[in-house]
Design a protein around this motif. Structure first.
Motif, PDB file in Angstrom:
ATOM      1  N   HIS A  19       0.841  -1.192   0.000  1.00  0.00           N
ATOM      2  CA  HIS A  19       0.000   0.000   0.000  1.00  0.00           C
ATOM      3  C   HIS A  19       0.876   1.242   0.000  1.00  0.00           C
ATOM      4  O   HIS A  19       1.865   1.301   0.729  1.00  0.00           O
ATOM      5  CB  HIS A  19      -0.884   0.045   1.250  1.00  0.00           C
ATOM      6  N   ASP A  20       0.507   2.234  -0.787  1.00  0.00           N
ATOM      7  CA  ASP A  20       1.113   3.555  -0.674  1.00  0.00           C
ATOM      8  C   ASP A  20       0.268   4.306   0.339  1.00  0.00           C
ATOM      9  O   ASP A  20      -0.952   4.431   0.175  1.00  0.00           O
ATOM     10  CB  ASP A  20       1.104   4.285  -2.024  1.00  0.00           C
ATOM     11  N   TYR A  21       0.920   4.765   1.412  1.00  0.00           N
ATOM     12  CA  TYR A  21       0.169   5.342   2.526  1.00  0.00           C
ATOM     13  C   TYR A  21       1.027   6.379   3.217  1.00  0.00           C
ATOM     14  O   TYR A  21       2.227   6.151   3.421  1.00  0.00           O
ATOM     15  CB  TYR A  21      -0.195   4.210   3.507  1.00  0.00           C
ATOM     16  N   GLU A  25       4.987  10.784   9.147  1.00  0.00           N
ATOM     17  CA  GLU A  25       6.257  11.507   9.227  1.00  0.00           C
ATOM     18  C   GLU A  25       7.136  11.095   8.059  1.00  0.00           C
ATOM     19  O   GLU A  25       7.056   9.970   7.569  1.00  0.00           O
ATOM     20  CB  GLU A  25       6.968  11.259  10.556  1.00  0.00           C
ATOM     21  N   GLU A  26       7.982  12.008   7.622  1.00  0.00           N
ATOM     22  CA  GLU A  26       8.813  11.765   6.453  1.00  0.00           C
ATOM     23  C   GLU A  26       9.899  10.719   6.719  1.00  0.00           C
ATOM     24  O   GLU A  26      10.290   9.988   5.814  1.00  0.00           O
ATOM     25  CB  GLU A  26       9.472  13.071   5.980  1.00  0.00           C
ATOM     26  N   VAL A  43       7.958   8.528  -0.298  1.00  0.00           N
ATOM     27  CA  VAL A  43       8.938   7.770  -1.079  1.00  0.00           C
ATOM     28  C   VAL A  43       8.434   7.740  -2.520  1.00  0.00           C
ATOM     29  O   VAL A  43       7.606   6.918  -2.886  1.00  0.00           O
ATOM     30  CB  VAL A  43       9.118   6.331  -0.539  1.00  0.00           C
ATOM     31  N   TYR A  44       8.910   8.667  -3.315  1.00  0.00           N
ATOM     32  CA  TYR A  44       8.427   8.776  -4.693  1.00  0.00           C
ATOM     33  C   TYR A  44       9.470   8.295  -5.702  1.00  0.00           C
ATOM     34  O   TYR A  44       9.159   8.008  -6.841  1.00  0.00           O
ATOM     35  CB  TYR A  44       8.024  10.215  -5.016  1.00  0.00           C
ATOM     36  N   ASN A  45      10.719   8.183  -5.275  1.00  0.00           N
ATOM     37  CA  ASN A  45      11.810   7.748  -6.144  1.00  0.00           C
ATOM     38  C   ASN A  45      11.775   6.217  -6.244  1.00  0.00           C
ATOM     39  O   ASN A  45      11.738   5.520  -5.228  1.00  0.00           O
ATOM     40  CB  ASN A  45      13.126   8.249  -5.527  1.00  0.00           C
ATOM     41  N   THR A  46      11.784   5.682  -7.454  1.00  0.00           N
ATOM     42  CA  THR A  46      11.696   4.232  -7.663  1.00  0.00           C
ATOM     43  C   THR A  46      12.833   3.490  -6.974  1.00  0.00           C
ATOM     44  O   THR A  46      12.615   2.446  -6.351  1.00  0.00           O
ATOM     45  CB  THR A  46      11.695   3.906  -9.171  1.00  0.00           C
ATOM     46  N   THR A  47      14.041   4.015  -7.056  1.00  0.00           N
ATOM     47  CA  THR A  47      15.187   3.340  -6.446  1.00  0.00           C
ATOM     48  C   THR A  47      15.018   3.258  -4.931  1.00  0.00           C
ATOM     49  O   THR A  47      15.268   2.211  -4.326  1.00  0.00           O
ATOM     50  CB  THR A  47      16.494   4.070  -6.806  1.00  0.00           C
ATOM     51  N   LEU A  53      11.002  -1.470   0.017  1.00  0.00           N
ATOM     52  CA  LEU A  53      10.222  -2.698  -0.170  1.00  0.00           C
ATOM     53  C   LEU A  53      11.044  -3.933   0.183  1.00  0.00           C
ATOM     54  O   LEU A  53      10.534  -4.866   0.814  1.00  0.00           O
ATOM     55  CB  LEU A  53       9.710  -2.776  -1.608  1.00  0.00           C
ATOM     56  N   ALA A  54      12.324  -3.948  -0.178  1.00  0.00           N
ATOM     57  CA  ALA A  54      13.172  -5.099   0.156  1.00  0.00           C
ATOM     58  C   ALA A  54      13.280  -5.277   1.667  1.00  0.00           C
ATOM     59  O   ALA A  54      13.180  -6.402   2.177  1.00  0.00           O
ATOM     60  CB  ALA A  54      14.560  -4.934  -0.457  1.00  0.00           C
ATOM     61  N   GLU A  55      13.480  -4.178   2.392  1.00  0.00           N
ATOM     62  CA  GLU A  55      13.581  -4.303   3.852  1.00  0.00           C
ATOM     63  C   GLU A  55      12.265  -4.773   4.454  1.00  0.00           C
ATOM     64  O   GLU A  55      12.249  -5.629   5.347  1.00  0.00           O
ATOM     65  CB  GLU A  55      13.996  -2.978   4.496  1.00  0.00           C
TER      66      GLU A  55
END
Length: 155
Positions: A19-21, A25-26, A43-47, A53-55
Motif C-alpha cells: 500500500h502507498d500510505y 512523518e517523512e 517515497v516517490y523515487n523508484t530506487t 520494499l526489500a527491507e
C-alpha cells in the motif's frame, strides 16, 4: 521485469499486499504489519522504493511480533535480520563482485548498477563489514571491507 516489479511479484506470490500510505512523518519510509507493507507516500523515487520494499519484505520473512520498540535488544536483532535479508536480496556479495566486474569505480556507479541508493549500498557494506570483518571470499574473488571496499580476483 525491473527490480521493483520483481519485488512486487514476490510480495504478490507471498500474499503480501503493498500500500502507498502516508505514515505520519517523512523519516518513516515503510512498515510491515500482518501481511501488509505500507510504503510512505513521501517515497516517490523508484530506487528508494526498491530499497524500502526489500527491507519490509525482509520483515515479512524474518520478523515475529511487534518490534517497534528499538530499546529492546531482541527487536534490534530482528531489525538487523530484516535489513540483512534486504541487502542480500538486492545486492549480496555477488552483486558487489558484479559491480566490480562491470567497471564501477565509485559508490555512485555501483549503486546505479545495482539499482539501489548510495545510502543503501553504504549501509549494506557496513553491515557486511560487521558480519565478515576485514574481508570475505566468494568464488574466485576476495572482497575487502576494511579500510575501504575493494574487490580482487584471485589468481
Amino acid at each position: 521485469m525491473n527490480k521493483l516489479e520483481k519485488l512486487e511479484q514476490e510480495a504478490f506470490e507471498d500474499k503480501v499486499k503493498i500500500h502507498d500510505y502516508y505514515l505520519g512523518e517523512e523519516s518513516l519510509k515503510g512498515i510491515y504489519i500482518d501481511g501488509n507493507i505500507a510504503i510512505n507516500t513521501s517515497v516517490y523515487n523508484t530506487t528508494e522504493k526498491i530499497c524500502v520494499l526489500a527491507e519490509e519484505l525482509g520483515h515479512h520473512h524474518t520478523s515475529v511480533g511487534n518490534i517497534l520498540n528499538m530499546e529492546d535488544l531482541s527487536n534490534r536483532k530482528q531489525e538487523r535480520q530484516a535489513r540483512l535479508w534486504g541487502y542480500n536480496k538486492l545486492i549480496g556479495l555477488t552483486g558487489i563482485v558484479n559491480a566490480f566486474e562491470s567497471g564501477c569505480q565509485s559508490a555512485y556507479e555501483a549503486s546505479e548498477f545495482l539499482e539501489v541508493t548510495v545510502e543503501y549500498l553504504q549501509e549494506c557494506i557496513d553491515c557486511y563489514r560487521d558480519k565478515y570483518g576485514i574481508c570475505t571470499e566468494i568464488d574466485n574473488y576476495i572482497i575487502y571491507f576494511i579500510p575501504n571496499l575493494a574487490v580482487m580476483e584471485k589468481v
